[in-house]
Each structure stands twice: as C-alpha cells, then as structure tokens.
Design a protein around this motif. Structure first.
Motif, PDB file in Angstrom:
ATOM      1  N   MET A 103       8.909  -4.874 -15.119  1.00 15.38           N
ATOM      2  CA  MET A 103       7.954  -4.592 -14.056  1.00 15.38           C
ATOM      3  C   MET A 103       8.715  -4.226 -12.788  1.00 15.38           C
TER       4      MET A 103
ATOM      5  N   LYS B 230       2.796  -1.170  -8.846  1.00 12.00           N
ATOM      6  CA  LYS B 230       3.805  -1.629  -9.793  1.00 12.00           C
ATOM      7  C   LYS B 230       3.897  -0.629 -10.946  1.00 12.00           C
TER       8      LYS B 230
ATOM      9  N   THR C 258      -0.798  -2.792  -3.258  1.00 13.76           N
ATOM     10  CA  THR C 258       0.360  -3.052  -4.114  1.00 13.76           C
ATOM     11  C   THR C 258       0.418  -1.985  -5.197  1.00 13.76           C
TER      12      THR C 258
ATOM     13  N   ALA D 201       8.407  -3.220  -8.818  1.00 14.34           N
ATOM     14  CA  ALA D 201       7.544  -3.221  -7.634  1.00 14.34           C
ATOM     15  C   ALA D 201       7.835  -1.967  -6.817  1.00 14.34           C
TER      16      ALA D 201
END
Length: 867
Positions: A238, A195, A193, A240
């Motif tokens: 935030m 971010k 992931t 992604a």
C-alpha cells in the motif's frame, strides 16, 4: 443571434438609491435617469450578431420587448450525495420478450420496467436499481472524521483492469522498465486521502538489494519497495499518495529496476521480469463539493469530461394526456432531444454515457442529471420545479408578467431531491422556442457565451453547411498538403515538431485517415522532413516509416555529427490507406559507445519529425455501397459533418425501445462527427416529407411489425416476415422466440444515390440488442458487410466481455452501387482493374480480329497475283 442573460446587481441599486436624496432636484433627476439606465445595463446582458452596426437600437427594442424576471435570492446549488454502495447481485438471465408497449406520441423510453407510482413523492431512494457493474467497484463509506462536518467522506476504488493496456497483467522486463497508467480527478472532488494498492509478483532470480519497484505520480516519486519475495509469491503493498500531487489529469508510473547478479546484468535476460496484477487499485477518499449551477460551466455537471464513471443522463418524458399533446410539440421534442444527445456524444468522444428516460422525478437515481425538454403544456413537471420565472396557465411570463412569444426559447438550471440531481430545462411557449433553446446549446459558438441560470433565446444564427468532404481529423480536401494541415492532436490543434529521445524512443505517430469515399491510385507519396542529433551509430541507426504497422520506407542515419532537415520520399501504397490509418515515424537510435554493465547511455540520442513534412495523394471520390463497415466512421450519414443530410424515421406510435434506440443512434453519430452545429432531423413516418425521403440518407427504427420502411424486409437477401418468420432465397423458417436484432443497409428505394439503414428485430428484445451494439465501442467497430444479426444470452451484457454478443455478418446485396465523381477514362481503368479477365478477353478478341484481317489481306494479295 439574440439572447438574454440575467444577473443580480441589487447592491448597486441600493447604493445609487442612497445617494439620490442628497442631490439637487435637477441633478437628482439626471442621476436618477442615469442610474436606471446603468442598472438596466448591468442587470441584463444582451448579445446579437449584427451586420449593420445598429446594435444599440436593437438592444433597446429587445429590452423593451422582453423584460427579465427578478434575480433570485440565490443560485441553485448542485449537492451530490455520497456514492451508494452497490449491492452484490448475480447477473440476471436473459428475460423473455415482453409485450410491446407503444405510445400514442413519440416519447423516449425507460431502461427499467414500469413501477407503480406512489400517491405522494417519497424520500429519495438510497438503494439504486440493479444494474450490471463495471469491474471497478466504487463504494461509499461515510467517515465520522471528515474535515467538513456536513459532508461525509466517500470512497472510490479504481482498479487497474479498467485500462485496456493492462489486460491480464502488466509485465515489466529488463534492467530498467517503466509502465504508465492515466487517470483523472472528477470535478467537485476534494480528495482527502489517496492510496495505491499494488499487487505484484516478480522473478525469483532477482537480487533484493539491487532490485526495487518505485511508484511515481505525475513524475514525482512516492515510494519504493525492494523486490524480495521468494518463489514468485504475490506481494501486496500500500502506497500513500500525497493529495497535493493529484491534478485533473494524472499519470501513474511504475518503475522496476531489476538485477539478477552482483556484477554486470544482461538486459536481455529472460529472468528479469516483474508483473503487476490487474486487481491492483487506487483508493480515494474524497468529499463532494457543492457547486452553484451556471451556464458558464455547461456542459458540467450534466457531462463531466473528468468523470471516472459513465455520465448519467435522464430525459423526462413529455407528460399530459393524449388530447393535450400537439403534433408540433412532439415534433419539437423529437428534434431537440436527439440533437442534444448528439452534441453530448461529440463532447464525450470515447467516454461512456448512460442514457435513461423517466416519467416522474421520483424515478431519478444517484448520479442522474435530468433534462426536461418541451413546453409547459407538455411538461407539467416544470411547474413543480424552482425556476426563476412564473407561469400563467401553460404560458411562461417575463419580468413584466407578459407571456413570451412562442418562438422565444428559454433555458434554465435548477435542482431536485435536495440538490442531489441537477436539472436542465429546455422550454418555451411554442415548439419553435423549444427548438431554438436546444439549438443554442448544441452550437459551440453560442453555448460558450452562456452564463447565469436563465437564458432567453430569441434568434439562433444559421451555421453554414460544411462541405461533404470536409471532415475534421481526416485528410484535407486538397491533394497536396503538409503535416501541420492534418489536425491530429486531441485538442484539435495542428501538428507541431516532435522530438523523441533515447535508443528505445517511441515512434512519432499521427493519424492519416482517408476520407471514407476516397479511392487511391498509384502515385501518392510522402516527403518526410526529419532531423537527428550527433552521437548516433551510423552503422546501426535508421529512420523508418510505417503505415498501419507495415514498413513502407526507411533510411540509414549516416552522419556522425547529426543532420538538420533531411528528407526521405516514401511511396504510399494505395491499397493500405484507409479511414482508420495511422503513420508512424520510428527512429532506431543506437549510441556509438556500447552498453556497459547493463547501463545504457542513450539520452543524448534525438530524432525530430518536422511539421513541414509534405504529402501528395492521387485519389478520387469513389465508394461502393451498401457497406456497414463504413458506418464505423459514420459514412454516409455524417457527410456533411453537421448531419444535415440524414433523417431518422420512426413509426407513428414508437415504443420505448424505439426511442431509446433513437437516442443511441444520435449519440453515435455525434461521436463520429465534428462540426459547429447539429442539424439532424427526426420524423415519424406520417410526418416524413417526400422531399426529405428522396434527398437524404435515412435511418429506420422499429420492430418488424411497425417498421417505417417495410420494403427493407421485402427486398432480396435476408427477409423478416410476419409470425416470426425468416426467409433467405428459397429457404424459410419460423422461430420462437426470435430475440436477435438486425442491422441491414440497402440503397434507398427513392434515390439510388442514398442509403437506408434498418435497425430492427422481430421483437423488442431484438431491437434492444441493436441499441446495445450502438452504445458499446468494442462491438460497434466490428461491423462489416451489409447485414448483421445480433444475439446475446445476457440481459445487459458488459461491453468488455468478449462473449457478451454474437455477431453474424452477411453480404446479401447482389448488386453494389458505386457512388463516384470520376472521368470516363478513370471509370474504364478502374473497371479493367477490377475485371482483369475482360482485358484478357479483349486482347484475345483483338488478336483474332487482326488475324482475320491479315488473312483476308493475304488472300486478296494471293488472288491478285494469280490473275
């Protein structure tokens, strides 16, 4: 060069063995012989530089002489552990001077103080030593939802303030503004992931439904948010990031579109602004992938060019008691370790390296890559490692259990601490073998040929010494050259045509770095070859040439339909060209049609700088020494670039700080040079040959009491005396404690054409301050004059802290030495330029002389007429 690689071909041997029984006796015998030859050819790879074409005969002799050990069942695998969470601790205060610890042999130093040694090896520590942390605080958070059960997820936080262009804020102005930041993906990271936490504030005058902030990764838009905060409140958003967009080298772009009216917006309105705060960050969750060690990947994992943190190198100190350490073995360590560190400095370029030294494997910390240099007799730790060869006493054996000759080097890769720390072994049965093994790695042409986990090095070719004025990345030695002759690109390739587009196009920039010993005279020029497209406004468009941001020439772009390969001759001011100079060619392109409602149609505007742009420089080799400012580019120690004209000298019993400073100086010289080899030599003062002392530039390292060249502090200017005393002219003082470091450059007492650089201090703490300056770019590039005093109130200051160090510069050399290769007329001309009052005195003297002669002549004529 002759060296040997080992590869496993067990499956081929099994296949040939199974086919053999079905053949006839004679045919079986022939196939058996062929199979043995084929197996031996496939199982070993041999390369040697040949000049006589008799390669096969020499290969057969070499294979018979050195038989490789059996192929191990599996290659060593580097298994990085999850990143430990750093403990938040206050910065330690400066410690008082510690008692000097000296070794009876030259061995590198540890950064941390000595700790008690446990009787048995403990489990690897999970808590690292206290160290100063960078602004980006990486963290480790094991996650139970990791996709691979045996590898937990780690988290890394990359703050924007790591980039020097961010500073206190990243401000975007106007109707359309874009800011870009670059980041890399370290090798071995499997990112799960990603971010981006963007903290920003914007002008309260912006209209939300017409203003937005967009995040892009490598040109792909990720998401947008409206600029709708009231009263400039700080926003936290935030984003992604799809992991498929992340590559080895990445570019993050923030695009702000800003409007403060429902109609046309004035692009120059001061209320159109958005600021991205420096504590914005990228957050990665990743898995570290196990990587089989192989010399084909060298220098990885010991140095990763994609790493987001400083690469960590730990050198193993030579072991054994004093009686078992021979002078030759210690000499080989002093030669191999600095050359290897210099080669890493060349690979690192601007990237940081953290170097520390350990005595046992138990001292290794997270992220350390261990380097073991020395013979088995000096590095007893070799026998505790899993290596693909065996020992007999302190001798390395080949595949036939025969000791290797002392002049054969051995390189091997392995791991310790369950694979979490990779190990590079540079060894041999004698000092010559150790030196050959290290030299194999520092020469790019040979290191690229490495593969497998084991290399036997029998011979390393001698690389010709480059010319002292052949500096890659600087101006060519010839006085006439073109732009494509200047290697300006980061990848070392020649310059090619560059086209820029738009009314706000960035300038075409390239290095124009003069050689450090160049002295320019009038008459240097640049013949710019450029092109521009149609649709430009001939009244307001122009091309400009700037040298170090100083305008030195320009020309209007007058043709409405554009032009191809026009020329512009520009004079290059002699006083502006320096070893750090840059030339910018800026196209000021304006469209014919005016701006409409804040929208600028300018993408049709183009300007091109062509590689056939030529230069003619009028210069001569002439430089004045001593001068620490020239050390910023490595001169004169990096002339020639293979460092073959430089020697570093230590005391007979160097301390820990001495050896750590030695590695720091070697790394710095590596960063400042580019060559196909490293020929840097290191000696103790007792081993320093007279020929080396007389013919080379020298670097002395040590505290005042043990400095190898005491005449440095007995010369004129600032002098360090015993009992912590200082003298300058008729003044003298004693200080307690004296924790300042000293860098002083003088002309060598044994050769007035060479220099001697002293890295010293009254105490170990003072010398350590000098080491820290060598390792931190922002402070190293402030050096000037011939003497500098370095002080700090912090134990391990951060390189980006503007108050970390205090530097005081002095011009103590009363007389400078000019090293030059010029004609007598040029010397006289330069002398008169520097001492113009001599010319005035000469004119007055000639005037009075002519006046006296004329008066005598008139008197004689008058006397003749009177008679």
């Amino acid at each position: 060069m002759k060296f040997l690689f080992r590869r496993s071909q067990a499956q081929d041997r099994t296949t040939n063995h199974q086919r053999r029984p079905s053949l006839g006796p004679r045919l079986s015998l022939l196939l058996l012989c062929a199979s043995m030859v084929l197996t031996l050819g496939i199982g070993t790879t041999l390369t040697r530089a040949q000049g006589d074409g008799n390669l096969r005969k020499q290969e057969d002799q070499f294979i018979q002489k050195y038989s490789l050990p059996k192929t191990p069942t599996k290659a060593p695998v580097y298994k990085p552990k999850p990143r430990p969470r750093p403990a938040a601790r206050p910065r330690p205060k400066a410690a008082p001077a510690a008692p000097r610890q000296r070794r009876s042999n030259p061995a590198p130093a540890r950064v941390a103080p000595t700790r008690p040694r446990p009787a048995a090896r403990p489990q690897p520590r999970t808590k690292p030593r206290s160290q100063s942390q960078p602004r980006s605080q990486p963290q480790s958070t094991p996650n139970p939802i990791a996709s691979t059960p045996n590898i937990p997820l780690s988290e890394y936080i990359l703050q924007f303030n790591r980039s020097p262009i961010v500073g206190n804020r990243l401000r975007m102005r106007g109707v359309y503004s874009e800011a870009r930041l670059g980041f890399t993906r370290p090798r071995g990271w499997n990112i799960k992931t990603a971010k981006a936490l963007i903290r920003f504030q914007h002008s309260p005058a912006l209209i939300a439904n017409r203003s937005n902030l967009t995040l892009r990764i490598n040109g792909t838009s990720v998401a947008s948010v409206p600029l709708n905060r009231k009263q400039s409140q700080v926003a936290n958003v935030m984003f992604a990031i799809p992991t498929t967009l992340i590559q080895d080298y990445n570019e993050l772009s923030l695009v702000a579109q800003q409007h403060n009216t429902t109609g046309c917006t004035d692009g120059g309105d001061a209320t159109l602004w958005t600021e991205v705060l420096p504590d914005s960050k990228l957050i990665f969750q990743y898995q570290v992938q196990p990587i089989p060690l192989n010399f084909s990947r060298y220098p990885y994992p010991f140095f990763d060019q994609l790493s987001l943190d400083a690469n960590r190198i730990a050198y193993m100190l030579p072991q054994g008691n004093v009686q078992t350490r021979s002078v030759d073995s210690l000499e080989s360590w002093l030669t191999a370790a600095p050359r290897l560190q210099a080669s890493l400095g060349r690979l690192a370029d601007f990237r940081p390296i953290t170097t520390r030294l350990v005595e046992t494997i138990d001292e290794l910390e997270w992220g350390d890559s261990l380097v073991v240099i020395g013979t088995p007799g000096n590095q007893q730790v070799l026998k505790s490692l899993e290596l693909p060869f065996t020992f007999s006493g302190n001798q390395i054996l080949d595949g036939n259990q025969i000791p290797l000759p002392d002049d054969v080097g051995v390189l091997a890769l392995t791991t310790v601490n369950d694979g979490s720390n990779p190990v590079l072994v540079v060894t041999g049965n004698g000092p010559d073998g150790v030196k050959k093994a290290a030299q194999f790695l520092v020469q790019p042409d040979t290191s690229k040929l490495g593969t497998g986990q084991l290399i036997f090095v029998d011979q390393v070719p001698d690389v010709p010494i480059p010319s002292s004025r052949n500096w890659p990345g600087y101006l060519p030695e010839e006085n006439s050259f073109t732009l494509q002759d200047i290697v300006t690109q980061p990848n070392g390739k020649p310059f090619k045509d560059v086209t820029v587009r738009g009314s706000g196009a960035p300038p075409v920039e390239f290095n124009f770095r003069a050689l450090p010993d160049d002295r320019f005279k009038r008459g240097s020029s640049m013949n710019l070859v450029y092109s521009y497209g149609p649709q430009v406004n001939p009244r307001t468009s122009a091309v400009e040439v700037l040298l170090d941001d100083v305008l030195i020439g320009g020309k209007r772009l007058t043709k409405r339909d554009g032009s191809q390969r026009e020329t512009l001759k520009v004079d290059l001011p002699a006083n502006l060209i320096k070893p750090t100079s840059k030339i910018k060619v800026a196209f000021r392109l304006n469209p014919r049609e005016p701006e409409e409602c804040g929208k600028i149609t300018d993408q049709q505007l183009t300007g091109t700088v062509h590689a056939e742009t030529s230069f003619k420089v009028n210069r001569e080799p002439s430089v004045q020494l001593p001068n620490l400012e020239l050390l910023q580019v490595g001169y004169p120690f990096a002339a020639p670039q293979d460092l073959s004209n430089t020697a570093i000298v230590l005391s007979e019993t160097p301390s820990d700080t001495d050896l750590l400073t030695l590695l720091a100086m070697s790394e710095r010289l590596g960063r400042l040079s580019k060559a196909d080899s490293v020929q840097l030599d290191v000696y103790t003062i007792e081993q320093l040959p007279d020929q080396i002392r007389r013919k080379r530039n020298l670097v002395g390292i040590g505290t005042r009491d043990e400095f190898p060249f005491p005449e440095v502090f007995e010369s004129k200017g600032l002098r360090l005396s015993n009992a912590l005393g200082r003298q300058w002219g008729e003044a003298s003082a004693q200080t307690l404690p004296d924790t300042e470091g000293v860098m002083k450059q003088i002309m060598s007492p044994d050769n007035n054409q060479r220099v001697l650089l002293a890295l010293s201090g009254q105490t170990e703490n003072g010398l350590d301050r000098v080491r820290q300056i060598l390792t931190k770019d922002s402070w190293f590039y402030q050096l000037q004059k011939d003497t500098v005093l370095v002080s700090s109130y912090q134990q391990d200051p951060a390189g980006y802290d503007p108050d970390a160090y205090k530097l005081e510069f002095f011009e103590l050399a009363r007389s400078k030495k000019r090293i030059e290769k010029t004609s007598a007329l040029s010397k006289a001309s330069f002398f008169l330029q520097q001492n113009w009052w001599f010319l005035a005195l000469g004119i007055l003297g000639v005037t009075f002389l002519l006046y006296g002669i004329s008066q005598l002549y008139l008197k004689r004529v008058t006397d003749q007429k009177s008679h």
